[in-house]
Design a protein around this motif. Structure first.
Motif, PDB file in Angstrom:
ATOM      1  N   PHE A 177     -72.229  60.633 -64.995  1.00 16.71           N
ATOM      2  CA  PHE A 177     -72.563  61.836 -65.768  1.00 16.71           C
ATOM      3  C   PHE A 177     -71.905  63.059 -65.139  1.00 16.71           C
ATOM      4  CE2 PHE A 177     -75.426  65.523 -66.369  1.00 16.71           C
ATOM      5  CZ  PHE A 177     -75.336  65.651 -67.737  1.00 16.71           C
ATOM      6  N   LYS A 178     -72.035  63.207 -63.839  1.00 18.32           N
ATOM      7  CA  LYS A 178     -71.437  64.358 -63.154  1.00 18.32           C
ATOM      8  C   LYS A 178     -69.924  64.374 -63.291  1.00 18.32           C
ATOM      9  CE  LYS A 178     -74.661  65.863 -59.606  1.00 18.32           C
ATOM     10  NZ  LYS A 178     -74.798  66.180 -58.167  1.00 18.32           N
ATOM     11  N   LYS A 179     -69.312  63.206 -63.372  1.00 20.34           N
ATOM     12  CA  LYS A 179     -67.860  63.122 -63.477  1.00 20.34           C
ATOM     13  C   LYS A 179     -67.330  63.640 -64.808  1.00 20.34           C
ATOM     14  CE  LYS A 179     -66.856  59.389 -60.199  1.00 20.34           C
ATOM     15  NZ  LYS A 179     -66.368  57.992 -60.046  1.00 20.34           N
ATOM     16  N   LEU A 180     -68.230  63.847 -65.771  1.00 17.85           N
ATOM     17  CA  LEU A 180     -67.801  64.425 -67.048  1.00 17.85           C
ATOM     18  C   LEU A 180     -67.327  65.862 -66.888  1.00 17.85           C
ATOM     19  CD1 LEU A 180     -70.629  63.287 -69.521  1.00 17.85           C
ATOM     20  CD2 LEU A 180     -68.268  62.487 -69.484  1.00 17.85           C
ATOM     21  N   PHE A 181     -67.768  66.522 -65.826  1.00 18.27           N
ATOM     22  CA  PHE A 181     -67.537  67.956 -65.656  1.00 18.27           C
ATOM     23  C   PHE A 181     -66.439  68.222 -64.626  1.00 18.27           C
ATOM     24  CE2 PHE A 181     -71.946  67.229 -66.851  1.00 18.27           C
ATOM     25  CZ  PHE A 181     -72.093  68.068 -67.940  1.00 18.27           C
ATOM     26  N   ASP A 182     -65.599  69.205 -64.941  1.00 13.29           N
ATOM     27  CA  ASP A 182     -64.597  69.638 -63.962  1.00 13.29           C
ATOM     28  C   ASP A 182     -65.274  70.360 -62.800  1.00 13.29           C
ATOM     29  OD1 ASP A 182     -62.112  68.892 -65.438  1.00 13.29           O
ATOM     30  OD2 ASP A 182     -62.927  70.292 -66.902  1.00 13.29           O
ATOM     31  N   GLU A 183     -66.349  71.068 -63.100  1.00  8.87           N
ATOM     32  CA  GLU A 183     -67.144  71.744 -62.076  1.00  8.87           C
ATOM     33  C   GLU A 183     -68.623  71.511 -62.380  1.00  8.87           C
ATOM     34  OE1 GLU A 183     -66.027  73.224 -59.404  1.00  8.87           O
ATOM     35  OE2 GLU A 183     -63.888  73.334 -59.912  1.00  8.87           O
ATOM     36  N   TYR A 184     -69.396  71.166 -61.344  1.00  6.29           N
ATOM     37  CA  TYR A 184     -70.838  70.968 -61.499  1.00  6.29           C
ATOM     38  C   TYR A 184     -71.509  71.990 -60.590  1.00  6.29           C
ATOM     39  CZ  TYR A 184     -75.084  68.357 -62.592  1.00  6.29           C
ATOM     40  OH  TYR A 184     -76.330  67.988 -63.065  1.00  6.29           O
ATOM     41  N   ILE A 185     -71.929  73.105 -61.167  1.00  8.74           N
ATOM     42  CA  ILE A 185     -72.392  74.260 -60.386  1.00  8.74           C
ATOM     43  C   ILE A 185     -73.919  74.297 -60.387  1.00  8.74           C
ATOM     44  CG2 ILE A 185     -72.303  76.775 -60.183  1.00  8.74           C
ATOM     45  CD1 ILE A 185     -69.611  76.540 -61.828  1.00  8.74           C
ATOM     46  N   GLU A 186     -74.495  74.263 -59.185  1.00  9.08           N
ATOM     47  CA  GLU A 186     -75.940  74.177 -59.010  1.00  9.08           C
ATOM     48  C   GLU A 186     -76.479  75.426 -58.323  1.00  9.08           C
ATOM     49  OE1 GLU A 186     -76.999  69.850 -57.855  1.00  9.08           O
ATOM     50  OE2 GLU A 186     -74.983  70.207 -57.082  1.00  9.08           O
ATOM     51  N   SER A 187     -77.497  76.028 -58.915  1.00  6.67           N
ATOM     52  CA  SER A 187     -78.072  77.262 -58.362  1.00  6.67           C
ATOM     53  C   SER A 187     -78.560  77.069 -56.928  1.00  6.67           C
ATOM     54  CB  SER A 187     -79.237  77.733 -59.238  1.00  6.67           C
ATOM     55  OG  SER A 187     -80.321  76.801 -59.207  1.00  6.67           O
ATOM     56  N   SER A 188     -79.172  75.915 -56.656  1.00  7.43           N
ATOM     57  CA  SER A 188     -79.765  75.693 -55.339  1.00  7.43           C
ATOM     58  C   SER A 188     -78.711  75.474 -54.262  1.00  7.43           C
ATOM     59  CB  SER A 188     -80.709  74.482 -55.382  1.00  7.43           C
ATOM     60  OG  SER A 188     -80.003  73.301 -55.735  1.00  7.43           O
ATOM     61  N   VAL A 189     -77.474  75.200 -54.668  1.00  7.93           N
ATOM     62  CA  VAL A 189     -76.381  75.016 -53.702  1.00  7.93           C
ATOM     63  C   VAL A 189     -75.710  76.339 -53.374  1.00  7.93           C
ATOM     64  CG1 VAL A 189     -74.119  73.949 -53.333  1.00  7.93           C
ATOM     65  CG2 VAL A 189     -75.973  72.624 -54.397  1.00  7.93           C
ATOM     66  N   ILE A 190     -75.483  77.181 -54.402  1.00  2.80           N
ATOM     67  CA  ILE A 190     -74.749  78.425 -54.170  1.00  2.80           C
ATOM     68  C   ILE A 190     -75.663  79.633 -53.941  1.00  2.80           C
ATOM     69  CG2 ILE A 190     -72.788  77.559 -55.484  1.00  2.80           C
ATOM     70  CD1 ILE A 190     -73.593  79.470 -57.747  1.00  2.80           C
ATOM     71  N   GLY A 191     -76.979  79.459 -54.128  1.00  3.37           N
ATOM     72  CA  GLY A 191     -77.917  80.552 -53.850  1.00  3.37           C
ATOM     73  C   GLY A 191     -77.977  81.623 -54.919  1.00  3.37           C
ATOM     74  N   LEU A 192     -77.490  81.311 -56.101  1.00  2.00           N
ATOM     75  CA  LEU A 192     -77.572  82.211 -57.255  1.00  2.00           C
ATOM     76  C   LEU A 192     -78.177  81.430 -58.406  1.00  2.00           C
ATOM     77  CD1 LEU A 192     -73.966  83.722 -57.174  1.00  2.00           C
ATOM     78  CD2 LEU A 192     -76.058  84.952 -56.572  1.00  2.00           C
ATOM     79  N   ARG A 193     -78.913  82.121 -59.296  1.00  2.00           N
ATOM     80  CA  ARG A 193     -79.481  81.436 -60.449  1.00  2.00           C
ATOM     81  C   ARG A 193     -79.307  82.284 -61.707  1.00  2.00           C
ATOM     82  NH1 ARG A 193     -84.464  82.987 -62.225  1.00  2.00           N
ATOM     83  NH2 ARG A 193     -85.006  80.912 -62.970  1.00  2.00           N
ATOM     84  N   LYS A 194     -79.227  81.592 -62.827  1.00  2.00           N
ATOM     85  CA  LYS A 194     -79.203  82.309 -64.102  1.00  2.00           C
ATOM     86  C   LYS A 194     -80.519  83.064 -64.268  1.00  2.00           C
ATOM     87  CE  LYS A 194     -78.560  78.328 -66.047  1.00  2.00           C
ATOM     88  NZ  LYS A 194     -78.381  77.194 -67.008  1.00  2.00           N
ATOM     89  N   PRO A 195     -80.500  84.279 -64.806  1.00  2.00           N
ATOM     90  CA  PRO A 195     -79.401  84.947 -65.524  1.00  2.00           C
ATOM     91  C   PRO A 195     -78.611  85.957 -64.693  1.00  2.00           C
ATOM     92  CG  PRO A 195     -81.438  86.088 -65.977  1.00  2.00           C
ATOM     93  CD  PRO A 195     -81.797  84.965 -65.039  1.00  2.00           C
ATOM     94  N   ASP A 196     -78.565  85.817 -63.385  1.00  2.00           N
ATOM     95  CA  ASP A 196     -77.778  86.732 -62.557  1.00  2.00           C
ATOM     96  C   ASP A 196     -76.318  86.696 -63.025  1.00  2.00           C
ATOM     97  OD1 ASP A 196     -76.312  88.013 -60.540  1.00  2.00           O
ATOM     98  OD2 ASP A 196     -77.635  87.309 -58.955  1.00  2.00           O
ATOM     99  N   PRO A 197     -75.730  87.836 -63.416  1.00  2.00           N
ATOM    100  CA  PRO A 197     -74.335  87.844 -63.884  1.00  2.00           C
ATOM    101  C   PRO A 197     -73.356  87.227 -62.881  1.00  2.00           C
ATOM    102  CG  PRO A 197     -75.376  89.966 -64.331  1.00  2.00           C
ATOM    103  CD  PRO A 197     -76.340  89.185 -63.479  1.00  2.00           C
TER     104      PRO A 197
END
Length: 213
Positions: free
Chosen positions: A163-183
């Motif tokens: 499933f993850k391989k379907l995406f060119d990028e798999y961006i996770e809030s808990s990994v990068i320390g940002l969450r939607k709806p932060d611009p």
């Protein structure tokens, strides 16, 4: 005519089942009025337990305790009544004197719904890839308790590798320390894909996350 180069998908509620369905089940099971929990989570703000979990600031055990305490706070009854009045609801339900919400039980019900892949969206993504669109996932999520295999299984585990391989990028809030709806997280996704914001279609099941900023 606008030329789009990339499509960004939310995960929960778009590519897989929605945790909101789990919340609704919990409310029905424990005789809570519709949307009581959603209002409480929203009113907890960016420093609430759920929001902190999605930024990777809390472990699962820490989260369970704080989540339950926050949602059981009597102040949420006032927030809920405000919510009903804002919607001009004439039928105001009577609320029990004390509302106690089990954070662990609620979250497990939420995640049981979010573990089910939507086959329609899954097949649509595969077709979009054939048409040369860049495809990304942009999800508010949490880090699984890697030391506790039983809890990982209860929470549904990580999405399958295929499933993850379907995406060119798999961006996770808990990994990068940002969450939607932060611009910043939307701009981060565009940078990772190498596209401009006006070249992207973004799909999400939460209206506030798709409003322009």
């Amino acid at each position: 005519m606008q030329s789009y180069k990339a499509i960004i998908f939310d995960i929960g509620g778009v590519c897989v089942g929605s945790p909101f369905q789990g919340i609704a089940k919990y409310e029905r099971q424990f005789n809570l009025p519709k949307n009581y929990i959603n209002v409480a989570i929203e009113k907890s703000g960016e420093n609430g337990a759920f929001q902190r979990l999605e930024r990777g600031e809390l472990s699962i055990p820490e989260f369970y305790k704080i989540f339950g305490v926050e949602l059981s706070d009597p102040i949420n009854k006032g927030y809920y009544l405000q919510y009903l009045r804002s919607r001009k609801t004439s039928n105001i339900p009577s609320l029990p004197d004390k509302i106690t919400i089990d954070g662990k039980k609620l979250f497990r019900m939420m995640m049981s719904e979010a573990a089910k892949i939507n086959p329609v969206v899954y097949n649509a993504i595969k077709k979009l890839r054939v048409n040369k669109f860049k495809i990304a996932a942009l999800t508010n999520n949490f880090q699984l308790p890697i030391q506790d295999q039983e809890e990982i299984e209860i929470l549904g585990g990580s999405p399958p590798i295929e499933f993850k391989k379907l995406f060119d990028e798999y961006i996770e809030s808990s990994v990068i320390g940002l969450r939607k709806p932060d611009p910043k997280i939307f701009l981060y996704a565009c940078e990772k894909l190498g596209v401009k914001p006006n070249e992207v279609i973004f799909l999400d099941d939460i209206g506030t996350y798709v409003k322009p900023f």
